[in-house]
Design a protein around this motif. Structure first.
Motif, mmCIF file in Angstrom:
data_model
loop_
_atom_site.group_PDB
_atom_site.id
_atom_site.type_symbol
_atom_site.label_atom_id
_atom_site.label_comp_id
_atom_site.label_asym_id
_atom_site.label_seq_id
_atom_site.Cartn_x
_atom_site.Cartn_y
_atom_site.Cartn_z
ATOM 1 N N VAL A 1 -34.045 104.971 -43.791
ATOM 2 C CA VAL A 1 -32.582 104.998 -43.918
ATOM 3 C C VAL A 1 -31.936 104.081 -42.885
ATOM 4 O O VAL A 1 -30.970 103.374 -43.194
ATOM 5 C CB VAL A 1 -32.053 106.448 -43.819
ATOM 6 N N ILE A 2 -32.470 104.053 -41.673
ATOM 7 C CA ILE A 2 -31.948 103.137 -40.650
ATOM 8 C C ILE A 2 -32.096 101.690 -41.116
ATOM 9 O O ILE A 2 -31.157 100.890 -41.020
ATOM 10 C CB ILE A 2 -32.664 103.370 -39.299
ATOM 11 N N ALA A 3 -33.265 101.334 -41.648
ATOM 12 C CA ALA A 3 -33.497 99.965 -42.124
ATOM 13 C C ALA A 3 -32.581 99.628 -43.293
ATOM 14 O O ALA A 3 -32.031 98.521 -43.374
ATOM 15 C CB ALA A 3 -34.956 99.792 -42.528
ATOM 16 N N VAL A 4 -32.401 100.578 -44.197
ATOM 17 C CA VAL A 4 -31.547 100.357 -45.365
ATOM 18 C C VAL A 4 -30.099 100.152 -44.932
ATOM 19 O O VAL A 4 -29.412 99.263 -45.448
ATOM 20 C CB VAL A 4 -31.689 101.547 -46.341
ATOM 21 N N MET A 5 -29.654 100.932 -43.990
ATOM 22 C CA MET A 5 -28.271 100.776 -43.515
ATOM 23 C C MET A 5 -28.076 99.436 -42.807
ATOM 24 O O MET A 5 -27.044 98.790 -42.969
ATOM 25 C CB MET A 5 -27.900 101.928 -42.569
ATOM 26 N N LYS A 6 -29.074 98.995 -42.051
ATOM 27 C CA LYS A 6 -28.971 97.678 -41.406
ATOM 28 C C LYS A 6 -28.885 96.568 -42.446
ATOM 29 O O LYS A 6 -28.080 95.655 -42.321
ATOM 30 C CB LYS A 6 -30.165 97.437 -40.480
ATOM 31 N N LEU A 7 -29.731 96.645 -43.483
ATOM 32 C CA LEU A 7 -29.682 95.634 -44.539
ATOM 33 C C LEU A 7 -28.347 95.674 -45.272
ATOM 34 O O LEU A 7 -27.792 94.627 -45.621
ATOM 35 C CB LEU A 7 -30.821 95.847 -45.544
ATOM 36 N N SER A 8 -27.841 96.848 -45.491
ATOM 37 C CA SER A 8 -26.570 96.995 -46.182
ATOM 38 C C SER A 8 -25.430 96.383 -45.363
ATOM 39 O O SER A 8 -24.556 95.709 -45.914
ATOM 40 C CB SER A 8 -26.298 98.475 -46.441
ATOM 41 N N LYS A 9 -25.457 96.584 -44.064
ATOM 42 C CA LYS A 9 -24.429 95.997 -43.192
ATOM 43 C C LYS A 9 -24.562 94.475 -43.149
ATOM 44 O O LYS A 9 -23.561 93.771 -43.136
ATOM 45 C CB LYS A 9 -24.535 96.572 -41.786
ATOM 46 N N GLN A 10 -25.782 93.963 -43.121
ATOM 47 C CA GLN A 10 -25.985 92.518 -43.118
ATOM 48 C C GLN A 10 -25.443 91.890 -44.379
ATOM 49 O O GLN A 10 -24.813 90.842 -44.336
ATOM 50 C CB GLN A 10 -27.467 92.183 -42.975
ATOM 51 N N ALA B 1 -46.830 104.445 -48.957
ATOM 52 C CA ALA B 1 -46.696 103.856 -50.294
ATOM 53 C C ALA B 1 -45.381 104.282 -50.952
ATOM 54 O O ALA B 1 -44.675 103.455 -51.551
ATOM 55 C CB ALA B 1 -47.882 104.263 -51.168
ATOM 56 N N ALA B 2 -45.027 105.564 -50.825
ATOM 57 C CA ALA B 2 -43.779 106.046 -51.412
ATOM 58 C C ALA B 2 -42.571 105.411 -50.728
ATOM 59 O O ALA B 2 -41.580 105.060 -51.375
ATOM 60 C CB ALA B 2 -43.709 107.575 -51.317
ATOM 61 N N THR B 3 -42.649 105.239 -49.419
ATOM 62 C CA THR B 3 -41.557 104.609 -48.673
ATOM 63 C C THR B 3 -41.435 103.136 -49.059
ATOM 64 O O THR B 3 -40.323 102.633 -49.223
ATOM 65 C CB THR B 3 -41.795 104.751 -47.156
ATOM 66 N N ALA B 4 -42.554 102.449 -49.209
ATOM 67 C CA ALA B 4 -42.526 101.032 -49.601
ATOM 68 C C ALA B 4 -41.904 100.878 -50.989
ATOM 69 O O ALA B 4 -41.091 99.971 -51.211
ATOM 70 C CB ALA B 4 -43.929 100.449 -49.577
ATOM 71 N N LEU B 5 -42.255 101.766 -51.910
ATOM 72 C CA LEU B 5 -41.670 101.726 -53.247
ATOM 73 C C LEU B 5 -40.171 101.977 -53.196
ATOM 74 O O LEU B 5 -39.387 101.254 -53.808
ATOM 75 C CB LEU B 5 -42.342 102.746 -54.160
ATOM 76 N N SER B 6 -39.769 102.969 -52.451
ATOM 77 C CA SER B 6 -38.350 103.288 -52.305
ATOM 78 C C SER B 6 -37.589 102.121 -51.681
ATOM 79 O O SER B 6 -36.491 101.761 -52.126
ATOM 80 C CB SER B 6 -38.208 104.545 -51.436
ATOM 81 N N PHE B 7 -38.168 101.516 -50.657
ATOM 82 C CA PHE B 7 -37.537 100.384 -49.984
ATOM 83 C C PHE B 7 -37.414 99.191 -50.923
ATOM 84 O O PHE B 7 -36.398 98.504 -50.957
ATOM 85 C CB PHE B 7 -38.355 100.011 -48.743
ATOM 86 N N TYR B 8 -38.456 98.964 -51.722
ATOM 87 C CA TYR B 8 -38.433 97.873 -52.699
ATOM 88 C C TYR B 8 -37.308 98.083 -53.718
ATOM 89 O O TYR B 8 -36.574 97.147 -54.051
ATOM 90 C CB TYR B 8 -39.791 97.765 -53.394
ATOM 91 N N LEU B 9 -37.192 99.293 -54.223
ATOM 92 C CA LEU B 9 -36.128 99.590 -55.191
ATOM 93 C C LEU B 9 -34.754 99.349 -54.578
ATOM 94 O O LEU B 9 -33.853 98.824 -55.231
ATOM 95 C CB LEU B 9 -36.246 101.027 -55.693
ATOM 96 N N PHE B 10 -34.590 99.718 -53.316
ATOM 97 C CA PHE B 10 -33.312 99.493 -52.655
ATOM 98 C C PHE B 10 -33.021 98.005 -52.514
ATOM 99 O O PHE B 10 -31.904 97.555 -52.796
ATOM 100 C CB PHE B 10 -33.270 100.149 -51.281
ATOM 101 N N THR B 11 -33.997 97.221 -52.081
ATOM 102 C CA THR B 11 -33.741 95.796 -51.865
ATOM 103 C C THR B 11 -33.434 95.079 -53.170
ATOM 104 O O THR B 11 -32.704 94.099 -53.174
ATOM 105 C CB THR B 11 -34.916 95.098 -51.150
#
Length: 134
Positions: free
Chosen positions: A121-130, A50-60
């Motif tokens: 962090v790996i997923a966030v970096m991939k999205l950032s590169k895309q 749940a904490a990771t999903a929230l963090s990921f949502y905030l990033f996106t």
């Protein structure tokens, strides 16, 4: 950034959650032999997801920002907020369990925290590169 690419980036985190929960449930007897409380691990896994999903949502949400520092702040803020949520959860568990704290369960949750954070962090970096290449 399309919803499909965001979902694709989040998919490994969902797989980790589902696989970990399934492994915990199916290996309850073996984990009990190692003095690990499976219920603590399952609840910890749920809180971490749940904490990771929230963090990921905030990033996106912040991904479309023109300010690069804002994106970096969001990533760090997400990791920090996840850490605070986990620390609060551990303190609540310790206060409720008293002397019956399951150390193996807490250490297992620490491992899960590192696993979720690494893949996030790996997923966030991939999205950032895309986004950068678009």
């Amino acid at each position: 950034m399309t919803n499909n690419s965001v979902f694709r980036a989040f998919r490994p985190l969902m797989v980790i959650f589902i696989a970990t929960t399934a492994l915990l449930i199916t290996n309850r007897a073996r984990l009990s032999q190692w003095d690990a409380d499976v219920d603590v691990l399952i609840i910890g896994n749920l809180v971490l997801f749940a904490a990771t999903a929230l963090s990921f949502y905030l990033f996106t949400r912040q991904l479309n920002s023109k300010n690069a520092q804002a994106v970096v702040r969001t990533v760090y803020g997400g990791v920090l907020s996840k850490m605070v949520v986990c620390l609060l959860t551990v303190f609540v568990y310790i206060s409720v369990a008293g002397k019956g704290v399951n150390k193996a369960g807490v250490f297992g949750c620490m491992f899960l925290y590192m696993l979720y954070t690494t893949f996030e962090v790996i997923a966030v970096m991939k999205l950032s590169k895309q986004k950068k290449n678009v």
